[in-house]
Design a protein around this motif. Structure first.
Motif, PDB file in Angstrom:
ATOM      1  N   THR A  86       0.826  -1.207   0.000  1.00  0.00           N
ATOM      2  CA  THR A  86       0.000   0.000   0.000  1.00  0.00           C
ATOM      3  C   THR A  86       0.864   1.263   0.000  1.00  0.00           C
ATOM      4  OG1 THR A  86      -0.217  -0.193   2.400  1.00  0.00           O
ATOM      5  CG2 THR A  86      -2.028  -1.059   1.055  1.00  0.00           C
ATOM      6  N   VAL A 101      -5.658   3.356   1.178  1.00  0.00           N
ATOM      7  CA  VAL A 101      -6.395   2.271   1.842  1.00  0.00           C
ATOM      8  C   VAL A 101      -7.897   2.537   1.748  1.00  0.00           C
ATOM      9  CG1 VAL A 101      -6.856   1.174   4.075  1.00  0.00           C
ATOM     10  CG2 VAL A 101      -4.496   1.568   3.331  1.00  0.00           C
ATOM     11  N   ARG A 118      -2.536  -5.695   2.457  1.00  0.00           N
ATOM     12  CA  ARG A 118      -3.146  -5.541   1.136  1.00  0.00           C
ATOM     13  C   ARG A 118      -2.041  -5.487   0.084  1.00  0.00           C
ATOM     14  NH1 ARG A 118      -5.627  -2.235   4.743  1.00  0.00           N
ATOM     15  NH2 ARG A 118      -7.877  -2.378   4.935  1.00  0.00           N
TER      16      ARG A 118
END
Length: 157
Positions: A86, A101, A118
């Motif tokens: 991210t 995010v 992520r």
């Protein structure tokens, strides 16, 4: 993660900048209009020669890299299938990580989770950037048209 992405790109030296300028100029004459593989000859310090065949897909990359180095810029290469953290994705979009995010959580950019983390595909970042750039351009065109209709433009002044 073997993606060819370097943590810190290296800035070219002044000598490398000059060499890149000369190389880009010489190569552009030969590669700009080529659509087939070409061979280049590499001569090492001992005078040994070796021909290396390059696929045509490399030509624009090579010329772009040399042009950027000639300007004194660092260059990195990121495969479109690379997965980014991210933070890396936020850096590419020039936004904060929390904002990125939020975009991920809203489904505006596809991603996957690896444990709690992520991961975002580089190609998805490019798609998102292209969509937002297009929307931004369209909005600016509409604002300019509205300004023209309201007599707020600079045309004819």
């Amino acid at each position: 993660m073997n993606t060819l992405v370097r943590d810190m790109p290296l800035l070219p030296t002044e000598a490398e900048t000059l060499l890149a300028r000369k190389s880009a100029s010489a190569l552009s004459v030969h590669l700009a209009s080529c659509h087939a593989p070409q061979s280049i000859v590499i001569i090492d310090h001992a005078g040994e020669k070796q021909a290396v065949e390059l696929p045509s897909a490399v030509y624009p990359l090579l010329l772009d890299a040399l042009a950027e180095i000639a300007r004194g810029n660092a260059v990195t290469l990121t495969p479109v299938h690379a997965e980014l953290t991210t933070q890396e994705a936020a850096d590419l979009l020039n936004v904060s990580r929390p904002y990125l995010v939020k975009l991920l959580d809203e489904g505006k950019i596809p991603h996957r989770k690896v444990g709690r983390h992520r991961r975002v595909l580089y190609r998805d970042m490019l798609d998102y950037k292209q969509r937002t750039d297009s929307q931004r351009s369209q909005a600016l065109d509409e604002l300019a048209a509205m300004a023209q209709e309201a007599g707020m433009g600079y045309a004819g002044e």
